[in-house]
Design an enzyme around this catalytic site. Structure first.
Site, PDB file in Angstrom:
ATOM      1  N   SER A   1      -1.480  -4.004   9.906  1.00  0.00           N
ATOM      2  CA  SER A   1      -0.949  -4.320   8.469  1.00  0.00           C
ATOM      3  C   SER A   1       0.374  -5.419   9.728  1.00  0.00           C
ATOM      4  O   SER A   1       1.381  -4.742   9.624  1.00  0.00           O
ATOM      5  CB  SER A   1      -0.349  -3.520   7.881  1.00  0.00           C
TER       6      SER A   1
ATOM      7  N   LYS B   1     -10.311  -1.478   1.938  1.00  0.00           N
ATOM      8  CA  LYS B   1      -9.383  -0.453   2.668  1.00  0.00           C
ATOM      9  C   LYS B   1     -10.124   0.540   1.936  1.00  0.00           C
ATOM     10  O   LYS B   1     -10.302   1.211   3.050  1.00  0.00           O
ATOM     11  CB  LYS B   1      -8.134   0.044   2.291  1.00  0.00           C
TER      12      LYS B   1
ATOM     13  N   HIS C   1     -10.534  -2.079  11.609  1.00  0.00           N
ATOM     14  CA  HIS C   1      -9.547  -2.051  10.605  1.00  0.00           C
ATOM     15  C   HIS C   1      -9.107  -3.894  12.095  1.00  0.00           C
ATOM     16  O   HIS C   1      -7.369  -3.939  12.706  1.00  0.00           O
ATOM     17  CB  HIS C   1      -8.037  -1.847  10.771  1.00  0.00           C
TER      18      HIS C   1
ATOM     19  N   CYS D   1       0.734  -7.210  11.618  1.00  0.00           N
ATOM     20  CA  CYS D   1       1.308  -7.572  12.529  1.00  0.00           C
ATOM     21  C   CYS D   1       0.086  -8.930  13.738  1.00  0.00           C
ATOM     22  O   CYS D   1       0.493  -8.442  15.429  1.00  0.00           O
ATOM     23  CB  CYS D   1       0.943  -6.347  13.822  1.00  0.00           C
TER      24      CYS D   1
ATOM     25  N   TYR E   1      -1.504  -2.955  -6.717  1.00  0.00           N
ATOM     26  CA  TYR E   1      -1.629  -3.702  -5.959  1.00  0.00           C
ATOM     27  C   TYR E   1      -3.101  -3.811  -4.882  1.00  0.00           C
ATOM     28  O   TYR E   1      -3.686  -3.382  -4.968  1.00  0.00           O
ATOM     29  CB  TYR E   1      -0.406  -3.355  -4.887  1.00  0.00           C
TER      30      TYR E   1
ATOM     31  N   ARG F   1       0.600  -1.397   0.019  1.00  0.00           N
ATOM     32  CA  ARG F   1       0.138   0.224   0.208  1.00  0.00           C
ATOM     33  C   ARG F   1       0.824   0.864  -0.188  1.00  0.00           C
ATOM     34  O   ARG F   1       1.738   1.582   1.194  1.00  0.00           O
ATOM     35  CB  ARG F   1      -1.161  -0.071   0.960  1.00  0.00           C
TER      36      ARG F   1
ATOM     37  N   ASP G   1      -9.600  -9.265   8.955  1.00  0.00           N
ATOM     38  CA  ASP G   1      -9.157  -8.002   8.858  1.00  0.00           C
ATOM     39  C   ASP G   1      -9.946  -6.396   8.385  1.00  0.00           C
ATOM     40  O   ASP G   1      -9.206  -5.672   9.469  1.00  0.00           O
ATOM     41  CB  ASP G   1      -8.594  -7.931   7.159  1.00  0.00           C
TER      42      ASP G   1
ATOM     43  N   ARG H   1       1.185 -12.322  -0.848  1.00  0.00           N
ATOM     44  CA  ARG H   1      -0.221 -12.088  -0.248  1.00  0.00           C
ATOM     45  C   ARG H   1      -0.866 -13.542  -1.200  1.00  0.00           C
ATOM     46  O   ARG H   1      -0.308 -13.955  -2.118  1.00  0.00           O
ATOM     47  CB  ARG H   1      -0.873 -11.272  -0.888  1.00  0.00           C
TER      48      ARG H   1
HETATM   49  P1  GTP Z   1      -2.962  -7.563   7.697  1.00  0.00           P
HETATM   50  O1  GTP Z   1      -3.404  -8.748   6.158  1.00  0.00           O
HETATM   51  O2  GTP Z   1      -1.328  -6.601   6.420  1.00  0.00           O
HETATM   52  O3  GTP Z   1      -4.353  -6.588   7.708  1.00  0.00           O
HETATM   53  O4  GTP Z   1      -1.852  -8.505   8.460  1.00  0.00           O
HETATM   54  P2  GTP Z   1      -2.259  -9.506   9.745  1.00  0.00           P
HETATM   55  O5  GTP Z   1      -2.485  -8.795  10.921  1.00  0.00           O
HETATM   56  O6  GTP Z   1      -3.318  -9.608   9.745  1.00  0.00           O
HETATM   57  O7  GTP Z   1      -1.057  -9.882  10.176  1.00  0.00           O
HETATM   58  P3  GTP Z   1      -0.639 -11.546   9.773  1.00  0.00           P
HETATM   59  O8  GTP Z   1      -0.860 -12.386  10.504  1.00  0.00           O
HETATM   60  O9  GTP Z   1      -0.221 -12.057   8.284  1.00  0.00           O
HETATM   61  O10 GTP Z   1       0.949 -11.323  10.679  1.00  0.00           O
HETATM   62  C1  GTP Z   1       2.219 -10.860  10.067  1.00  0.00           C
HETATM   63  C2  GTP Z   1       3.425 -11.036  10.130  1.00  0.00           C
HETATM   64  O11 GTP Z   1       3.784 -11.388  11.859  1.00  0.00           O
HETATM   65  C3  GTP Z   1       3.563 -13.216  10.205  1.00  0.00           C
HETATM   66  O12 GTP Z   1       5.095 -12.664   9.687  1.00  0.00           O
HETATM   67  C4  GTP Z   1       3.411 -13.876  11.333  1.00  0.00           C
HETATM   68  O13 GTP Z   1       4.282 -14.260  10.973  1.00  0.00           O
HETATM   69  C5  GTP Z   1       3.343 -12.724  12.533  1.00  0.00           C
HETATM   70  N1  GTP Z   1       3.147 -13.412  13.348  1.00  0.00           N
HETATM   71  C6  GTP Z   1       2.358 -13.115  13.658  1.00  0.00           C
HETATM   72  N2  GTP Z   1       1.552 -13.498  14.792  1.00  0.00           N
HETATM   73  C7  GTP Z   1       2.875 -13.338  15.405  1.00  0.00           C
HETATM   74  C8  GTP Z   1       2.671 -14.359  16.852  1.00  0.00           C
HETATM   75  O14 GTP Z   1       2.159 -14.387  18.081  1.00  0.00           O
HETATM   76  N3  GTP Z   1       4.075 -14.060  17.101  1.00  0.00           N
HETATM   77  C9  GTP Z   1       5.150 -13.621  16.528  1.00  0.00           C
HETATM   78  N4  GTP Z   1       6.488 -13.476  16.721  1.00  0.00           N
HETATM   79  N5  GTP Z   1       5.097 -13.159  15.005  1.00  0.00           N
HETATM   80  C10 GTP Z   1       4.131 -13.105  14.512  1.00  0.00           C
HETATM   81  C1  SPV Z   2      -3.250  -4.661   5.523  1.00  0.00           C
HETATM   82  O1  SPV Z   2      -2.526  -3.521   4.884  1.00  0.00           O
HETATM   83  O2  SPV Z   2      -3.086  -4.245   6.560  1.00  0.00           O
HETATM   84  C2  SPV Z   2      -3.758  -5.247   4.370  1.00  0.00           C
HETATM   85  C3  SPV Z   2      -3.093  -5.298   2.634  1.00  0.00           C
HETATM   86  O3  SPV Z   2      -4.636  -5.724   4.911  1.00  0.00           O
HETATM   87  S1  SPV Z   2      -4.039  -4.481   1.454  1.00  0.00           S
HETATM   88  O4  SPV Z   2      -5.440  -5.175   1.827  1.00  0.00           O
HETATM   89  O5  SPV Z   2      -3.002  -4.549   0.649  1.00  0.00           O
HETATM   90  O6  SPV Z   2      -4.395  -3.123   2.406  1.00  0.00           O
HETATM   91 MN    MN Z   3      -5.092  -5.373   7.118  1.00  0.00          MN
END
Ligand code: GTP
Ligand code: SPV
Ligand code: MN
Length: 598
Positions: free
Chosen positions: A255, A213, A233, A257, A204, A76, A282, A374
């Site tokens: 994002s 979003k 979010h 996290c 993207y 983004r 999300d 992704r």
């Molecule tokens: P968006 O789709 O971008 O909004 O992200 P999201 O909040 O859904 O993030 P996601 O769960 O995909 O995690 C992103 C990264 O954080 C990945 O590389 C995971 O492996 C890492 N991660 C998730 N949970 C944990 C955790 O409990 N501990 C650690 N150390 N890393 C984590």
């Molecule tokens: C984020 O960046 O928080 C996502 C991926 O969930 S996107 O849909 O590209 O914003």
């Molecule tokens: Mn997101």
């Protein structure tokens, strides 16, 4: 004049808008999407012919495809994202702003003839349950077949949306062109008062899938403030105890996290009988129910998730869900027609084709998959999907959880004293930036409610809206701050995370029922180690204490930074949040002077 498939609608507002946009963009063809499986197969075949998609090995990964984006277009672009409200004050200090008339004129020059030689796809979609009174209809016009195929997974797309719309003028008008995919001519622009989104120059996800979003957060936050609800979010999960009690928890994490991972958590062995099921990963929309509780729905129909780091230890449910029906973007390709990414199970392959299409060898300094690569996959592929995901009324929320990436200061879990204190903790939340947005990674920034890139109006006013929502709730959810990412002196995470986060979820669950004990600190309630289920936890002695610690010196620094943040947001920050800062500051000072471990 463009050739067009017959419009499957008589809606005069829709037909005249499509006509007007086509006159500006000048596509060769206009194609109205109806959403059938036959259409999906046909558009997929066209995308393969055009080199936009590659079919993965049908035995290893049935019905799955691979897409490589332009290397300049992988995340983004927040610096190119605008919220063009009539006045700059309405957009506020956290959004880019240009006067709407001026912005329409600038963009019209970029759209002029941008679709020459291309097809303009008309993509009708619904965010939310088709039967829900709260669902929103949007129409995205796009010249990207990749976008069409992604929206078909991420939303209810096609005829179902036109049926719901009928002859109404109440739909989001989204215009999207990849144009030349030129970062110097890339803009993602919202006109909330017109319920309109214009995006140009990027293909993207978050820049181009305007349903996600742009509509379900930026436009929806703007509308939700006027209408008295929340667009957030957040992930959404159902937790069930061995005795069958159920709590629904929503969680805002910035994002990349941890939302997807938390929503799909599988509890460790010691949690016999506990079950976590997913409703969303999300976006949630939340409204106040007749019983005075906060009710949440996931308006999406799919997952657009981070691939790297996903494996059978961190997220077994995601691994099963990605076995089929998935579009992978910017991961690496194996020599036998499958995909690979950093952190996948098994040995690292000797040779791959990397996300830029170059040969890659084991030991290479650069990752084979982009850190923000992704997957796009339907919700229904999740083996642990909660049945309530299809309930148009939504689910009652017991707790709201917020958490960023913080190497220091923020304890593993902290419960707020009350709603206003919770809004303060969420509104001052910080997180180290990730690859999900362009720019530097690992820089601490304030990310209120994990929603800073997505709130389509003034942030101080958004805080006020959150406070008012709390005042209207007869039974407000409890609010918690968590941090899976605290680091020790060795630079490693002190908490193992992933499935082990169940230990924190169980404490939260029990707090909701008034069962678990806690310790009062100057900044909120934390568990003692004896308040957490510790059996089978694979950490060294002292690790949990280190994760839970509230350190007065660290918090002094933290509160100084909060004060700067609130000043930056300016005069619209509610008085009660400034008062929260005063209270916390005084409490932390007392603890520091008492020289006791708070
Ligand atoms: P968006 O789709 O971008 O909004 O992200 P999201 O909040 O859904 O993030 P996601 O769960 O995909 O995690 C992103 C990264 O954080 C990945 O590389 C995971 O492996 C890492 N991660 C998730 N949970 C944990 C955790 O409990 N501990 C650690 N150390 N890393 C984590
Ligand atoms: C984020 O960046 O928080 C996502 C991926 O969930 S996107 O849909 O590209 O914003
Ligand atoms: Mn997101």
């Amino acid at each position: 004049m463009a050739t067009a498939t017959l419009a499957p609608t008589q809606n005069p507002h829709l037909i005249s808008w499509v006509d007007e946009m086509a006159q500006m963009c000048k596509p060769d063809r206009i194609y109205w999407c109806e959403g059938s499986e036959e259409e999906r197969a046909r558009l997929t075949a066209e995308a393969i012919d055009a080199g936009v998609l590659l079919k993965l090995d049908g035995k290893k990964r049935p019905n799955s495809y691979y897409h490589r984006s332009n290397p300049n277009d992988v995340a983004r672009s927040e610096e190119l994202t605008f919220v063009c409200t009539p006045t700059e004050e309405e957009s506020g200090p956290t959004n880019n702003w240009v006067e709407p008339g001026e912005m329409y004129r600038r963009l019209a020059r970029l759209y002029d003839g941008a679709m020459r030689g291309r097809t303009m796809y008309v993509v009708p979609y619904i965010m939310g349950q088709p039967e829900s009174p709260f669902a929103k209809v949007g129409i995205e016009l796009t010249d990207s077949v990749y976008v069409v195929l992604n929206i078909r997974i991420m939303a209810r797309m096609g005829k179902v949306a036109l049926d719901r719309l009928g002859a109404s003028d109440d739909f989001n008008r989204g215009l999207h062109s990849v144009a030349d995919c030129d970062p110097t001519e890339r803009f993602i622009v919202h006109f909330p008062q017109d319920n309109t989104i214009w995006s140009v120059g990027s293909g993207y996800g978050g820049n181009a899938l305007l349903n996600k979003k742009c509509l379900a957060l930026r436009i929806s936050t703007y509308q939700s403030r006027q209408e008295g609800w929340l667009a957030e979010h957040m992930m959404l999960l159902e937790a069930t105890s061995p005795s069958g009690e159920v709590h629904y928890l929503a969680g805002g994490f910035p994002s990349a996290c941890g939302k997807t991972n938390l929503a799909m958590l599988i509890p460790p062995d010691v949690f016999t009988g506990w079950r976590i099921r997913t409703l969303g990963d999300d976006i949630v929309w939340m409204r106040i129910g007749e019983d005075g509780r906060l009710y949440a729905v996931n308006p999406e129909a799919g997952f657009f998730g981070v691939v790297p780091g996903t494996n059978s230890h961190t997220n077994p449910n995601a691994m099963r869900m990605l076995d089929r029906d998935t579009i992978f973007t910017n991961v690496a390709l194996t020599q036998d027609g499958d995909v690979w990414w950093e952190g996948k199970d098994g040995p690292v392959p000797e040779r791959l084709i990397d996300w830029k299409g170059r040969p890659w060898a084991k030991g290479s300094a650069e990752p084979a998959a982009h850190p923000n690569s992704r997957f796009t996959v339907p919700l229904s592929n999740n083996p642990a999907l909660a049945p309530a995901v299809n309930d148009p009324r939504g689910v009652p929320i017991s707790a709201l959880i917020f958490g960023g990436r913080r190497a220091t200061t923020i304890p593993l879990v902290l419960e707020s004293f009350n709603w206003a204190h919770g809004v303060y903790l969420a509104g001052t939340m910080g997180s180290e930036t990730t690859a999900a947005k362009t720019g530097a990674v690992g820089v601490l920034r304030r990310d209120p409610m994990a929603n800073i890139p997505f709130v389509g109006y003034d942030m101080g006013t958004y805080f006020g809206h959150w406070l008012e929502m709390g005042a209207r709730l007869a039974r407000p959810p409890r609010i918690f701050l968590v941090n899976w990412f605290r680091k020790g002196d060795d630079g490693k995470f002190v908490w193992p995370g992933y499935g082990e986060n169940m230990r924190v979820l169980k404490w939260i669950f029990d707090r909701c029922d008034g069962r678990a004990a806690a310790k009062e600190t100057p900044v909120g309630w934390t568990p003692r180690t004896s308040d957490l289920e510790m059996r089978g936890l694979p950490v060294q002695a002292g690790a949990v204490e280190a994760a839970l610690r509230v350190d007065a010196a660290e918090w002094r620094e933290e509160l100084r930074s909060h004060a700067e943040w609130l000043d930056h947001l300016g005069p619209t920050v509610p008085r009660s949040l400034r008062a929260q800062l005063e209270l916390l500051d005084a409490a932390v000072e007392t603890a520091a002077h008492a020289r006791i471990d708070p």
